[in-house]
Write a protein that holds these residues in place. Structure first.
Motif, PDB file in Angstrom:
ATOM      1  N   ILE A  40      91.806 -33.932  64.113  1.00  0.00           N
ATOM      2  CA  ILE A  40      92.221 -35.251  63.618  1.00  0.00           C
ATOM      3  C   ILE A  40      91.850 -35.400  62.145  1.00  0.00           C
ATOM      4  N   ALA A  41      90.626 -35.012  61.786  1.00  0.00           N
ATOM      5  CA  ALA A  41      90.183 -35.142  60.389  1.00  0.00           C
ATOM      6  C   ALA A  41      91.050 -34.280  59.471  1.00  0.00           C
ATOM      7  N   ARG A  42      91.361 -33.062  59.905  1.00  0.00           N
ATOM      8  CA  ARG A  42      92.224 -32.202  59.081  1.00  0.00           C
ATOM      9  C   ARG A  42      93.618 -32.801  58.954  1.00  0.00           C
ATOM     10  N   PHE A  43      94.147 -33.323  60.067  1.00  0.00           N
ATOM     11  CA  PHE A  43      95.494 -33.890  60.030  1.00  0.00           C
ATOM     12  C   PHE A  43      95.540 -35.139  59.159  1.00  0.00           C
ATOM     13  N   MET A  44      94.537 -36.012  59.298  1.00  0.00           N
ATOM     14  CA  MET A  44      94.558 -37.263  58.529  1.00  0.00           C
ATOM     15  C   MET A  44      94.316 -37.022  57.046  1.00  0.00           C
ATOM     16  N   GLY A  45      93.771 -35.875  56.690  1.00  0.00           N
ATOM     17  CA  GLY A  45      93.566 -35.560  55.284  1.00  0.00           C
ATOM     18  C   GLY A  45      94.671 -34.714  54.701  1.00  0.00           C
ATOM     19  N   SER A  46      95.770 -34.596  55.416  1.00  0.00           N
ATOM     20  CA  SER A  46      96.854 -33.742  54.942  1.00  0.00           C
ATOM     21  C   SER A  46      97.953 -34.576  54.278  1.00  0.00           C
ATOM     22  N   PRO A  47      98.700 -33.966  53.387  1.00  0.00           N
ATOM     23  CA  PRO A  47      99.840 -34.663  52.775  1.00  0.00           C
ATOM     24  C   PRO A  47     100.904 -35.043  53.809  1.00  0.00           C
ATOM     25  N   ARG A  48     101.038 -34.249  54.847  1.00  0.00           N
ATOM     26  CA  ARG A  48     102.028 -34.543  55.889  1.00  0.00           C
ATOM     27  C   ARG A  48     101.715 -35.881  56.557  1.00  0.00           C
ATOM     28  N   PHE A  49     100.415 -36.121  56.861  1.00  0.00           N
ATOM     29  CA  PHE A  49     100.034 -37.392  57.462  1.00  0.00           C
ATOM     30  C   PHE A  49     100.349 -38.554  56.519  1.00  0.00           C
ATOM     31  N   LEU A  50     100.018 -38.399  55.258  1.00  0.00           N
ATOM     32  CA  LEU A  50     100.302 -39.470  54.289  1.00  0.00           C
ATOM     33  C   LEU A  50     101.805 -39.736  54.172  1.00  0.00           C
ATOM     34  N   LEU A  51     102.583 -38.673  54.201  1.00  0.00           N
ATOM     35  CA  LEU A  51     104.037 -38.846  54.126  1.00  0.00           C
ATOM     36  C   LEU A  51     104.558 -39.593  55.359  1.00  0.00           C
ATOM     37  N   TRP A  52     104.143 -39.184  56.564  1.00  0.00           N
ATOM     38  CA  TRP A  52     104.599 -39.853  57.779  1.00  0.00           C
ATOM     39  C   TRP A  52     104.092 -41.288  57.849  1.00  0.00           C
ATOM     40  N   MET A  53     102.869 -41.530  57.411  1.00  0.00           N
ATOM     41  CA  MET A  53     102.334 -42.898  57.414  1.00  0.00           C
ATOM     42  C   MET A  53     103.119 -43.769  56.435  1.00  0.00           C
ATOM     43  N   THR A  54     103.453 -43.227  55.291  1.00  0.00           N
ATOM     44  CA  THR A  54     104.242 -43.982  54.313  1.00  0.00           C
ATOM     45  C   THR A  54     105.622 -44.303  54.864  1.00  0.00           C
ATOM     46  N   ILE A  55     106.252 -43.336  55.484  1.00  0.00           N
ATOM     47  CA  ILE A  55     107.571 -43.576  56.089  1.00  0.00           C
ATOM     48  C   ILE A  55     107.466 -44.637  57.189  1.00  0.00           C
ATOM     49  N   PHE A  56     106.429 -44.559  58.008  1.00  0.00           N
ATOM     50  CA  PHE A  56     106.224 -45.531  59.082  1.00  0.00           C
ATOM     51  C   PHE A  56     106.047 -46.943  58.524  1.00  0.00           C
ATOM     52  N   VAL A  57     105.212 -47.102  57.504  1.00  0.00           N
ATOM     53  CA  VAL A  57     104.941 -48.431  56.934  1.00  0.00           C
ATOM     54  C   VAL A  57     106.191 -48.989  56.268  1.00  0.00           C
ATOM     55  N   ILE A  58     106.884 -48.174  55.502  1.00  0.00           N
ATOM     56  CA  ILE A  58     108.108 -48.650  54.841  1.00  0.00           C
ATOM     57  C   ILE A  58     109.142 -49.059  55.891  1.00  0.00           C
ATOM     58  N   SER A  59     109.289 -48.261  56.934  1.00  0.00           N
ATOM     59  CA  SER A  59     110.242 -48.604  58.007  1.00  0.00           C
ATOM     60  C   SER A  59     109.841 -49.910  58.680  1.00  0.00           C
ATOM     61  N   TRP A  60     108.543 -50.065  58.953  1.00  0.00           N
ATOM     62  CA  TRP A  60     108.042 -51.283  59.590  1.00  0.00           C
ATOM     63  C   TRP A  60     108.381 -52.503  58.743  1.00  0.00           C
TER      64      TRP A  60
END
Length: 181
Positions: A40-60
């Motif tokens: 989880i820590a590795r995933f949450m510190g990755s650019p992929r997580f930030l990209l998906w979180m950004t897409i999720f927030v913008i979509s929301w």
């Protein structure tokens, strides 16, 4: 029938008689949970997580502001904020757990490095003492040049003795043969 009773139900056995039975502790593999926390820590510190979180927030936000259907989370986006708070409340301890595990691994590695360094230092000290002993022993030994010069000197002395010794022997032998019969 007394044998079929549980020990906590018997009167001669001490224990909890409240009628409530203790729940067994939930057991889980700490290593597996620790690996999950590190993942989880590795995933949450990755650019992929930030990209998906950004897409999720913008979509929301876009779907709640201009969507054609019912707005499930109007402008202050309280539900989104609650989702972020929940994510933060779970991710922070998981990240701390992963950091603690990494710190424990680093400490073990550091202890191992110190042990190896101490052993290497002891080995180097031993070898330095051995080299010093060999140097002092070699210093006491005759060198090739020294042996050659000594042999030359001995050879010269022998040649000198042979040359001068033969002359002196002839002188001593001569009169002895003449004075003979």
């Amino acid at each position: 029938m007394a044998d079929s009773q549980r020990p906590e139900d018997r009167l001669n056995t001490p224990g909890d008689r409240t009628g409530f039975h203790r729940r067994r502790r939930l057991r889980f593999n700490e290593e597996t949970f620790g690996q999950f926390a590190e993942w989880i820590a590795r995933f949450m510190g990755s650019p992929r997580f930030l990209l998906w979180m950004t897409i999720f927030v913008i979509s929301w936000v876009v779907l709640n502001l201009i969507g054609r259907w019912r707005h499930w989370d109007p402008y202050p986006f309280i539900l989104l904020n609650l989702a972020f708070s929940t994510q933060a409340s779970y991710s922070a301890p998981l990240i701390l757990l992963a950091q603690n595990r990494q710190e424990a691994r680093d400490k073990a590695s550091l202890d191992d490095d110190r042990r190896v360094n101490a052993q290497s230092r002891a080995d180097m000290d031993y070898l330095a003492r051995e080299i010093a002993t060999l140097r002092s022993n070699v210093g006491d030994m005759a060198t090739r040049d020294f042996v050659r010069s000594e042999l030359r000197d001995q050879l010269r002395e022998l040649l000198f003795e042979l040359e001068h010794g033969n002359n002196s022997e002839e002188d001593t032998e001569g009169p002895a043969t003449e004075s003979g019969p």
